[in-house]
Design a protein around this motif. Structure first.
Motif, short mmCIF file in Angstrom:
data_model
loop_
_atom_site.label_atom_id
_atom_site.label_comp_id
_atom_site.label_asym_id
_atom_site.label_seq_id
_atom_site.Cartn_x
_atom_site.Cartn_y
_atom_site.Cartn_z
N TRP A 31 9.01 -3.67 -0.96
CA TRP A 31 8.34 -2.92 -2.02
C TRP A 31 7.34 -1.95 -1.42
CZ3 TRP A 31 9.80 -3.65 -7.06
CH2 TRP A 31 10.60 -4.76 -7.31
N ARG A 32 7.37 -0.71 -1.88
CA ARG A 32 6.45 0.35 -1.45
C ARG A 32 5.36 0.51 -2.51
NH1 ARG A 32 9.34 5.21 -2.33
NH2 ARG A 32 8.32 5.23 -4.33
N THR A 33 4.11 0.60 -2.07
CA THR A 33 3.01 0.83 -2.99
C THR A 33 3.07 2.27 -3.48
OG1 THR A 33 1.66 -0.71 -1.70
CG2 THR A 33 0.50 0.69 -3.27
N ASP A 34 3.07 2.46 -4.80
CA ASP A 34 3.07 3.79 -5.39
C ASP A 34 1.65 4.24 -5.73
OD1 ASP A 34 5.83 4.13 -5.30
OD2 ASP A 34 6.09 3.14 -7.22
N SER A 35 0.88 3.35 -6.33
CA SER A 35 -0.49 3.68 -6.70
C SER A 35 -1.28 2.40 -6.95
CB SER A 35 -0.55 4.59 -7.93
OG SER A 35 -0.04 3.92 -9.06
N ILE A 36 -2.59 2.56 -6.91
CA ILE A 36 -3.51 1.45 -7.20
C ILE A 36 -4.57 1.99 -8.15
CG2 ILE A 36 -5.18 -0.17 -6.25
CD1 ILE A 36 -3.64 0.03 -3.57
N SER A 37 -4.71 1.32 -9.29
CA SER A 37 -5.71 1.71 -10.29
C SER A 37 -6.80 0.65 -10.36
CB SER A 37 -5.08 1.86 -11.67
OG SER A 37 -4.16 2.93 -11.67
N ASN A 38 -8.03 1.11 -10.42
CA ASN A 38 -9.17 0.20 -10.58
C ASN A 38 -9.84 0.51 -11.90
OD1 ASN A 38 -9.42 -1.29 -7.95
ND2 ASN A 38 -9.29 0.82 -7.23
N PHE A 39 -10.14 -0.54 -12.65
CA PHE A 39 -10.81 -0.43 -13.94
C PHE A 39 -12.13 -1.18 -13.84
CE2 PHE A 39 -11.86 -1.91 -18.17
CZ PHE A 39 -11.65 -0.79 -18.96
N VAL A 40 -13.23 -0.49 -14.12
CA VAL A 40 -14.56 -1.10 -14.03
C VAL A 40 -15.35 -0.75 -15.29
CG1 VAL A 40 -16.72 -1.24 -12.71
CG2 VAL A 40 -14.55 -0.87 -11.52
N ASN A 41 -15.47 -1.73 -16.17
CA ASN A 41 -16.29 -1.59 -17.38
C ASN A 41 -16.06 -0.28 -18.13
OD1 ASN A 41 -17.46 -4.10 -16.81
ND2 ASN A 41 -18.99 -3.15 -15.50
N GLY A 42 -14.82 0.05 -18.37
CA GLY A 42 -14.49 1.24 -19.15
C GLY A 42 -14.16 2.47 -18.33
N LEU A 111 1.46 -5.42 -10.54
CA LEU A 111 0.60 -6.59 -10.39
C LEU A 111 -0.81 -6.27 -10.84
CD1 LEU A 111 1.70 -7.74 -6.81
CD2 LEU A 111 2.52 -8.61 -9.01
N LYS A 112 -1.45 -7.22 -11.49
CA LYS A 112 -2.83 -7.05 -11.96
C LYS A 112 -3.67 -8.17 -11.38
CE LYS A 112 -5.53 -6.73 -16.23
NZ LYS A 112 -5.45 -6.73 -17.70
N LYS A 113 -4.86 -7.80 -10.90
CA LYS A 113 -5.76 -8.79 -10.32
C LYS A 113 -7.15 -8.60 -10.90
CE LYS A 113 -7.61 -10.54 -6.02
NZ LYS A 113 -7.61 -10.46 -4.58
N ALA A 114 -7.71 -9.68 -11.45
CA ALA A 114 -9.08 -9.64 -11.95
C ALA A 114 -10.03 -9.56 -10.76
CB ALA A 114 -9.37 -10.89 -12.77
N GLN A 115 -11.09 -8.79 -10.93
CA GLN A 115 -12.11 -8.62 -9.89
C GLN A 115 -13.41 -9.27 -10.34
OE1 GLN A 115 -11.40 -6.99 -6.96
NE2 GLN A 115 -9.33 -6.57 -7.64
N LYS A 116 -14.23 -9.64 -9.38
CA LYS A 116 -15.53 -10.21 -9.70
C LYS A 116 -16.49 -9.09 -10.12
CE LYS A 116 -15.12 -14.08 -6.54
NZ LYS A 116 -15.65 -14.76 -5.36
N PRO A 117 -17.37 -9.37 -11.09
CA PRO A 117 -18.34 -8.35 -11.51
C PRO A 117 -19.28 -7.97 -10.38
CG PRO A 117 -18.21 -10.13 -13.11
CD PRO A 117 -17.42 -10.56 -11.91
#
Length: 154
Positions: A31-42, A111-117
């Motif tokens: 599998w090749r990584t296409d993109s990575i998105s980060n979501f932080v409080n909106g 894939l989705k991964k929860a992050q620590k605040p």
């Protein structure tokens, strides 16, 4: 009559074995990584500028995943404890990381991964979403197929 019936049962079982693709089977391959998105409080940020520092991930049928970046590689064990979970462990079984499988098809993996605040307090939502495309490479004569474990991989 029993010979014909036994033959039909064997045919049905063989068909079921080949027709049923498990999640593990769908995950097997490179599998090749296409993109990575980060979501932080909106707020969100997407990195889709592929460069040489991004890894490819090779999932083997034996439960071993090889992360390759340039000439270097790391090996992990992987498990799918439920239909929508992917867990990486070290060789002793110690959990290293876990992801929710948002989508897994023959071509795409999300894939989705929860992050620590970052800050103390309630009502914070942080997560990362990784988008992958399966690499389908035609092997040269005598070469192992894409997704086959590399010789000498540790």
């Amino acid at each position: 009559m029993t010979t014909v019936r036994s033959f039909l049962i064997v045919i049905v079982l063989l068909y079921a074995a080949f027709a049923c693709q498990t999640r593990e089977h769908q995950l097997t391959g490179v599998w090749r990584t296409d993109s990575i998105s980060n979501f932080v409080n909106g707020f969100s940020f997407t990195n889709n500028a592929f460069d040489e520092h991004w890894s490819t991930f090779e999932y083997g049928e034996d439960g071993v995943m090889i992360e390759r970046k340039k000439e270097k590689f790391r090996t992990y064990r992987y498990q799918l404890p439920t239909a929508d979970s992917l867990v990486y462990t070290d060789s002793t079984g110690h959990r290293l990381s876990g992801f929710k499988i948002v989508k897994l098809s023959d071509e795409h993996l999300i894939l989705k991964k929860a992050q620590k605040p970052y800050l103390p307090g309630k009502n914070q939502e942080l997560y990362e979403v990784r988008f992958f495309t399966k690499i389908h490479a035609a092997p040269a004569a005598g070469a192992p197929a894409a997704g086959a474990p590399a010789e000498g991989a540790q």
